[in-house]
Design an enzyme around this catalytic site. Structure first.
Site, mmCIF file in Angstrom:
data_model
loop_
_atom_site.group_PDB
_atom_site.id
_atom_site.type_symbol
_atom_site.label_atom_id
_atom_site.label_comp_id
_atom_site.label_asym_id
_atom_site.label_seq_id
_atom_site.Cartn_x
_atom_site.Cartn_y
_atom_site.Cartn_z
ATOM 1 N N SER A 240 0.837 -1.196 0.000
ATOM 2 C CA SER A 240 0.000 0.000 0.000
ATOM 3 C C SER A 240 0.870 1.243 0.000
ATOM 4 O O SER A 240 1.981 1.247 0.528
ATOM 5 C CB SER A 240 -0.881 0.029 1.248
ATOM 6 N N ASP A 241 0.362 2.327 -0.620
ATOM 7 C CA ASP A 241 0.972 3.609 -0.332
ATOM 8 C C ASP A 241 0.765 3.865 1.149
ATOM 9 O O ASP A 241 -0.188 3.374 1.763
ATOM 10 C CB ASP A 241 0.344 4.721 -1.178
ATOM 11 N N CYS A 242 1.655 4.629 1.726
ATOM 12 C CA CYS A 242 1.740 4.653 3.189
ATOM 13 C C CYS A 242 0.471 5.187 3.846
ATOM 14 O O CYS A 242 0.005 6.280 3.521
ATOM 15 C CB CYS A 242 2.965 5.441 3.604
#
Length: 737
Positions: A240-242
């Site tokens: 995931s993007d953060c």
């Protein structure tokens, strides 16, 4: 530990990874699902930090990398948009290898990870996007080629998918719903990621914050499971993007999910149609954040997901780490260490990369190159004249040693430096007058202006395409006062409407350098004083300022929306006037193209399982016998082969970027104007010539994505053009039973 099967080097990675996971308890497993893997001490499994960055040099943005007295910095190459302007695949690959070597050396020294979450391969759909600096530009093929060439130790192609709105007029990426036609998804947004997986064999894909047609990208089984794993066969993990899972809950309010619901939706976003392959049933394997580590165990206990879903995800993790040598080491890399970080060769190559990415936009009367024997005094003016940090861009580490334009230009004569602006935003015009005074007294004036991360950056999209504040006034007044030639050097990622400078006869030359990295200063000086002949090309269209008033940034279609009066996007679909077009760039010499004889038609015999497919034409009554064939039904082994002689008719050695395009048969409704099918950069000595040969796949080069999102090969008269229609030839495609 020697008795554990996962330590047995003779066993396949998947068997070893499976054994490791089976030996963990549930509570131990969930602690390995975030970007910080906490390890399992009783099994001898050490802690590992997945999040490192290496976009254009080893970066300390992620917690997996740091600098200290032992390793005080790493080579900072030009930002991606600048390197992309070189249109040189071998350059991109060499940069990737250099960064990979430094990353591996820093890992050996305990100061970096093995998994780097870069490159950013989102196509720049809108010139206002703040993250254009990180990307290879607006053409899907060029972006995909960059991705395939710069895969590092363990790369991650991001941000998947249809992500290019950060923060525009209050619309943020954390809640934005990208409404995208499948036609645009296939043709533009997904193609670079497919190339990254299939051609680059990348080990990771990062999903983006935004929704796509209502569904958060990190929870979409079609995007993640069916496409990345099922169709493209990713050999790695999806991350995931953060804090994307937190965004799913708090930003998108997806399905009213609880935290336990959210981790269930992402860890197993739908059942896969291919169940026998490792990692096929799960979607989001790794959470950059702490939602998995906090809530997965309770999600299992509430019956929302199975422990087996966690097992499959962890197997993906450990297979990647085993391939990288985290468990067994990599003897071939053991010698890498401090000497390999900021090496003289890498730093010098950073200078070469900046030179190759420099684009000459204007050069009236051969203003450039300057003759160093005739120049005694220089005025170096502008908010970026003494730039250091601005040259480095974002997602950067600590550069080895930055040399500003001012320092580099000072070696060519006596310099009068005037900032002209207190900063890039240039709101105070009080410093303009001293700059004009300096320009009136010297042999040559060099203005270094443009924008920086205070104008365009992650979480910061632009509202306009103009130079900020009083910069236009500064440039015009300095140019008018100048005694000698005036050279304008521009920093930016996205395009700027500098029509005023383009049309000002007092400004003899304009250079665009993007954000040129730690050796940007010497690279700029090399080009200005003729030690290097620029050959870069713009990887983005530079639109006129009025373009942004024609459509909102949130309108996702690439094609014109006639009902709303919206123009098309990128060179493929925009037919209006521009400041500078995609692929534009001049040289200090002249090149002529001569097309060698080429095959002008191809006959494709269809078998009984291949069928003609109808496509729409502007003229409804036009109905060719076999309009097209779907590419999925073809073996697509046919090639297009052609050769161009590039002659350097000038007096200076130089590099020429040869870009080949295809144009579809006339009359097909709502297709692209043209598309890049190949490019090569070739060095040609003065008075000499080089033959540039293209051997391209016919289906890839002549493909059209129709309104139903089928990729088809149309019959009829295609056109192959080289450069800005310097030479072209027709290519007729016929189908027969």
């Amino acid at each position: 530990m020697k008795t554990f099967p996962f330590c047995d080097k003779s066993l396949p990675y998947d068997i070893r990874a499976s054994d490791l996971v089976k030996q963990m308890t549930l509570s131990e497993k969930v602690l390995q699902l975030g970007n910080t893997n906490y390890g399992v001490r009783r099994l001898g499994l050490p802690k590992y930090e997945w999040w490192s960055e290496a976009l254009h040099g080893v970066s300390n943005v992620g917690p997996g990398t740091f600098f200290d007295d032992l390793v005080p910095g790493s080579t900072s190459f030009p930002t991606v948009i600048t390197s992309a302007a070189a249109f040189n695949e071998s350059l991109w690959k060499t940069i990737g290898k250099a960064v990979s070597t430094e990353a591996r050396a820093m890992y050996n020294l305990g100061r970096a990870g093995l998994t780097n979450w870069s490159p950013n391969i989102n196509v720049v759909r809108d010139p206002r996007w703040g993250r254009a600096i990180e990307t290879p530009g607006e053409d899907p093929l060029v972006v995909g080629k960059y991705a395939a060439n710069c895969v590092k130790v363990s790369s991650c192609c991001k941000h998947y998918a249809a992500y290019d709105v950060d923060n525009w007029k209050g619309v943020e990426r954390y809640s934005f719903d990208a409404r995208v036609a499948e036609q645009d998804m296939v043709e533009t947004f997904l193609r670079p990621f497919e190339m990254c997986v299939k051609e680059g064999d990348v080990s990771s894909i990062m999903c983006s914050y935004n929704r796509v047609d209502g569904i958060p990208a990190c929870a979409d089984p079609k995007l993640l499971n069916q496409t990345i794993r099922g169709e493209w066969d990713l050999h790695g993990y999806i991350v995931s993007d953060c804090h994307s899972i937190e965004v799913l809950v708090d930003g998108h309010h997806w399905l009213g999910d609880t935290k336990e619901d959210a981790v269930a939706h992402t860890l197993r976003a739908g059942e896969s149609f291919i169940k026998h392959i490792l990692c096929q049933e799960i979607c989001l394997d790794l959470d950059c954040g702490d939602y998995y580590t906090k809530y997965v165990q309770s999600s299992v206990q509430q019956g929302k997901i199975r422990e087996a879903d966690i097992d499959r995800s962890l197997k993906c993790h450990y297979v990647v780490l085993m391939r990288l040598g985290f468990f067994d080491g990599n003897p071939q890399y053991n010698s890498l260490g401090k000497k390999d970080v900021c090496s003289e060769a890498n730093v010098e190559f950073a200078r070469e990369a900046a030179r190759e990415g420099t684009v000459l936009l204007k050069n009236v009367g051969e203003t450039l190159p300057l003759d160093s024997n005739k120049i005694k005094t220089l005025a170096v003016i502008g908010p970026h004249a003494n730039a250091t940090a601005a040259m480095i861009g974002n997602y950067a580490g600590l550069p080895c040693k930055t040399i500003s334009p001012l320092n580099a230009l000072s070696t060519y004569g006596e310099v009068d430096y005037q900032a002209g602006c207190s900063d890039t935003k240039c709101k105070n015009g009080s410093l303009i007058f001293p700059a004009t005074q300096a320009a009136a007294k010297v042999d040559v004036t060099i203005i270094v202006a443009g924008i920086d991360l205070s104008i365009e950056a992650e979480s910061l999209d632009r509202d306009d395409l103009l130079l900020p504040g009083n910069q236009t006034q500064l440039i015009n007044q300095v140019a008018n006062a100048a005694k000698g030639p005036v050279v304008l050097v521009l920093f930016s990622a996205g395009g700027l409407d500098i029509s005023f400078a383009k049309n000002n006869p007092k400004i003899g030359a304009i250079l665009w350098v993007g954000y040129p990295g730690e050796r940007g200063g010497p690279a700029i000086a090399d080009v200005i004083f003729g030690k290097y002949n620029p050959g870069g090309r713009l990887p983005l269209t530079w639109h006129e300022a009025s373009y942004v008033d024609m459509l909102p940034m949130t309108s996702m279609p690439l094609r014109p929306v006639d009902s709303l009066g919206y123009p098309g996007r990128t060179y493929k679909f925009f037919s209006g006037s521009t400041v500078f077009p995609f692929g534009y760039g001049l040289s200090y010499t002249k090149f002529n193209y001569t097309l060698k004889p080429a095959v002008r038609s191809t006959q494709i015999k269809l078998n009984k399982f291949q069928h003609c497919y109808g496509i729409k034409y502007e003229n409804d009554s036009y109905n060719p016998p076999c309009p097209s064939v779907r590419i999925d039904d073809m073996d697509c082994k046919e090639k297009i082969e052609f050769e161009v002689e590039v002659q350097n008719t000038g007096s200076r050695d130089g590099s020429e970027v040869v870009i080949a395009y295809s144009k579809p048969p006339q009359g097909i409704l709502a297709t692209h104007i043209k598309q890049v099918i190949g490019f090569q950069r070739v060095f040609v000595p003065a008075g000499g010539s080089k033959n540039v040969r293209f051997v391209l796949n016919l289906c890839d080069s002549l493909r059209v994505v129709d309104y139903n999102a089928y990729t088809v090969l149309p019959s009829g008269g295609h056109t192959i053009t080289i450069g800005d229609d310097f030479v072209s030839f027709p290519l007729h495609v016929n189908f027969s039973s």
